[in-house]
Design an enzyme around this catalytic site. Sequence first.
Site, PDB file in Angstrom:
ATOM      1  N   ASP A  61      15.040   2.810   3.930  1.00 54.10           N
ATOM      2  CA  ASP A  61      16.219   3.579   4.340  1.00 54.10           C
ATOM      3  C   ASP A  61      16.005   5.081   4.117  1.00 54.10           C
ATOM      4  O   ASP A  61      16.779   5.903   4.608  1.00 54.10           O
ATOM      5  CB  ASP A  61      17.483   3.089   3.610  1.00 54.10           C
ATOM      6  CG  ASP A  61      17.382   3.145   2.087  1.00 54.10           C
ATOM      7  OD1 ASP A  61      16.353   3.601   1.547  1.00 54.10           O
ATOM      8  OD2 ASP A  61      18.363   2.726   1.433  1.00 54.10           O
TER       9      ASP A  61
ATOM     10  N   LYS B 126       6.530   7.535   6.302  1.00 56.12           N
ATOM     11  CA  LYS B 126       7.045   6.234   6.732  1.00 56.12           C
ATOM     12  C   LYS B 126       7.686   6.362   8.117  1.00 56.12           C
ATOM     13  O   LYS B 126       7.510   5.487   8.972  1.00 56.12           O
ATOM     14  CB  LYS B 126       8.063   5.688   5.729  1.00 56.12           C
ATOM     15  CG  LYS B 126       7.501   5.250   4.403  1.00 56.12           C
ATOM     16  CD  LYS B 126       6.522   4.087   4.504  1.00 56.12           C
ATOM     17  CE  LYS B 126       7.179   2.812   4.994  1.00 56.12           C
ATOM     18  NZ  LYS B 126       6.178   1.704   5.063  1.00 56.12           N
TER      19      LYS B 126
HETATM   20  N1  LIG Z   1       9.959  -0.573  -3.230  1.00 56.98           N
HETATM   21  C1  LIG Z   1      11.044  -0.342  -2.505  1.00 56.98           C
HETATM   22  O1  LIG Z   1      12.137  -0.167  -3.064  1.00 56.98           O
HETATM   23  C2  LIG Z   1      10.964  -0.303  -0.997  1.00 56.98           C
HETATM   24  C3  LIG Z   1      12.159  -0.260  -0.270  1.00 56.98           C
HETATM   25  C4  LIG Z   1      12.094  -0.282   1.127  1.00 56.98           C
HETATM   26  C5  LIG Z   1      10.879  -0.331   1.767  1.00 56.98           C
HETATM   27  N2  LIG Z   1       9.732  -0.363   1.039  1.00 56.98           N
HETATM   28  C6  LIG Z   1       8.458  -0.450   1.764  1.00 56.98           C
HETATM   29  O2  LIG Z   1       7.893  -1.722   1.474  1.00 56.98           O
HETATM   30  C7  LIG Z   1       6.471  -1.632   1.483  1.00 56.98           C
HETATM   31  C8  LIG Z   1       5.906  -2.158   0.171  1.00 56.98           C
HETATM   32  O3  LIG Z   1       6.447  -1.398  -0.908  1.00 56.98           O
HETATM   33  P1  LIG Z   1       6.098  -1.750  -2.419  1.00 56.98           P
HETATM   34  O4  LIG Z   1       7.179  -1.205  -3.256  1.00 56.98           O
HETATM   35  O5  LIG Z   1       5.751  -3.174  -2.523  1.00 56.98           O
HETATM   36  O6  LIG Z   1       4.785  -0.873  -2.627  1.00 56.98           O
HETATM   37  P2  LIG Z   1       3.676  -0.918  -3.767  1.00 56.98           P
HETATM   38  O7  LIG Z   1       3.295   0.500  -4.003  1.00 56.98           O
HETATM   39  O8  LIG Z   1       4.101  -1.769  -4.903  1.00 56.98           O
HETATM   40  O9  LIG Z   1       2.453  -1.702  -3.062  1.00 56.98           O
HETATM   41  C9  LIG Z   1       1.746  -1.166  -1.991  1.00 56.98           C
HETATM   42  C10 LIG Z   1       0.504  -2.024  -1.783  1.00 56.98           C
HETATM   43  O10 LIG Z   1      -0.180  -1.509  -0.617  1.00 56.98           O
HETATM   44  C11 LIG Z   1      -1.566  -1.454  -0.900  1.00 56.98           C
HETATM   45  N3  LIG Z   1      -2.172  -0.392  -0.092  1.00 56.98           N
HETATM   46  C12 LIG Z   1      -1.952   0.949  -0.186  1.00 56.98           C
HETATM   47  N4  LIG Z   1      -2.685   1.596   0.730  1.00 56.98           N
HETATM   48  C13 LIG Z   1      -3.367   0.653   1.430  1.00 56.98           C
HETATM   49  C14 LIG Z   1      -4.280   0.705   2.524  1.00 56.98           C
HETATM   50  N5  LIG Z   1      -4.650   1.877   3.059  1.00 56.98           N
HETATM   51  N6  LIG Z   1      -4.771  -0.451   3.013  1.00 56.98           N
HETATM   52  C15 LIG Z   1      -4.421  -1.652   2.448  1.00 56.98           C
HETATM   53  N7  LIG Z   1      -3.581  -1.747   1.404  1.00 56.98           N
HETATM   54  C16 LIG Z   1      -3.049  -0.611   0.913  1.00 56.98           C
HETATM   55  C17 LIG Z   1      -1.651  -1.155  -2.391  1.00 56.98           C
HETATM   56  O11 LIG Z   1      -2.910  -1.509  -2.936  1.00 56.98           O
HETATM   57  C18 LIG Z   1      -0.489  -1.977  -2.928  1.00 56.98           C
HETATM   58  O12 LIG Z   1      -0.912  -3.276  -3.271  1.00 56.98           O
HETATM   59  C19 LIG Z   1       6.134  -0.165   1.733  1.00 56.98           C
HETATM   60  O13 LIG Z   1       5.875   0.003   3.103  1.00 56.98           O
HETATM   61  C20 LIG Z   1       7.413   0.566   1.371  1.00 56.98           C
HETATM   62  O14 LIG Z   1       7.546   1.752   2.110  1.00 56.98           O
HETATM   63  C21 LIG Z   1       9.746  -0.348  -0.330  1.00 56.98           C
END
Ligand SMILES: NC(=O)c1ccc[n+]([C@@H]2O[C@H](COP(=O)([O-])OP(=O)(O)OC[C@H]3O[C@@H](n4cnc5c(N)ncnc54)[C@H](O)[C@@H]3O)[C@@H](O)[C@H]2O)c1
Length: 350
Positions: free
Chosen positions: A133, A161
């Site tokens: 969001d 994003k």
């Molecule tokens: N955490 C939140 O509150 C939240 C909310 C909404 C959306 N999101 C979205 O959800 C997704 C996951 O978020 P999260 O909190 O689990 O993130 P996180 O940081 O916990 O995990 C990200 C993962 O992506 C991997 N990664 C990073 N770069 C990479 C690459 N170039 N190639 C392959 N793997 C790669 C990392 O090793 C890691 O395991 C993201 O796209 C984030 O924008 C997160």
Amino acid sequence: MRYVVTGGAGFIGSAVCRAAIAAGASVLNLDKLTYAASLESLAEVEGCPRYAFRQADICDAAAVKAALADVQPDAILNLAAETHVDRSIDGPSAFVQTNMVGTATLLEGALAYWRSLSPERQGRFRFVQVSTDEVYGSLGAEGRFDENSRYQPNSPYAASKAGGDHLARAFAHTYGLPVVVSNCSNNYGPFQFPEKLIPLVILNAVEGRPLPVYGDGGQVRDWLHVEDHAAALLRLAARGRPGETYCIGARAERRNLDVVQAICAALDALRPSGAPHARLIAHVQDRAGHDRRYAIDPGKIESELGWRPRIAFEAGLRETVAWYLDHRAWWEPLRARYDRSRLGLAGAAA
Ligand SMILES: NC(=O)c1ccc[n+]([C@@H]2O[C@H](COP(=O)([O-])OP(=O)(O)OC[C@H]3O[C@@H](n4cnc5c(N)ncnc54)[C@H](O)[C@@H]3O)[C@@H](O)[C@H]2O)c1
């Protein structure tokens, strides 16, 4: 169903892998293993023959192509990302690289693969672009974001994003790739990397360290349990309408300061020796450009796909606090692995 989940060693991606395996699907987890990754989050599924892991970067076109050719997935869920807003303030280019260039590379690979499928499998295929969001910018006191809200990203993280989301939508519009974009509110729950607000506060409190609250702590976030998010994403992979966006949230707006106080109250009950944990709260300099309020209207995914969040925030938060207390072996190595100094101050200096 056969899925390729990118970023499956991260917080939300690992929840998606666990949920997909529990639902009987096959999963290839494709993850670069950045500092934020933990393969221990996948202990529950790693012995399952329907689960596989491959270390790869989504910016690596050849690795993406090989993974898709090997797995022949019914859906790709793209959760690979750089995700910490404070780090994006200190160093935006890594965010552009993974969140934009990586998403473009994955989309190109997905398009070539999708074109090789039979018409029936093409119709079933989905590319789920998992977004946030935060791309919508900040709200005032009233209103909620929905699928028609204007993109107005304020942090380098949110802008990167947004760029990835625009590419995903463009691939749907230009090439007909069946893309679904999700915009989700803040997630919480087990296995979250300890630099994010909720685990950071829990673990600092356990260690008797200050609990940093940015500015007055009056910033409002809309909280969703990670397992509810994972269930929503699997629903989008199965039944999301191609070319559509879905906002995901649980109507659980809370001020950051109230979240920190609720964590302290939960810790007081579970760990009376350290009570009152709220004595550790320390207001610190606010984040540069800090968005004031996010809130999501999840009406579309609820009415179209019948998804509903199942975990109420207060109960989910208490369980999360208890989980961190019980899973020191998971978080201790991660805690040791990153520099705990305050991040994101490059913005304040500018
Ligand atoms: N955490 C939140 O509150 C939240 C909310 C909404 C959306 N999101 C979205 O959800 C997704 C996951 O978020 P999260 O909190 O689990 O993130 P996180 O940081 O916990 O995990 C990200 C993962 O992506 C991997 N990664 C990073 N770069 C990479 C690459 N170039 N190639 C392959 N793997 C790669 C990392 O090793 C890691 O395991 C993201 O796209 C984030 O924008 C997160």
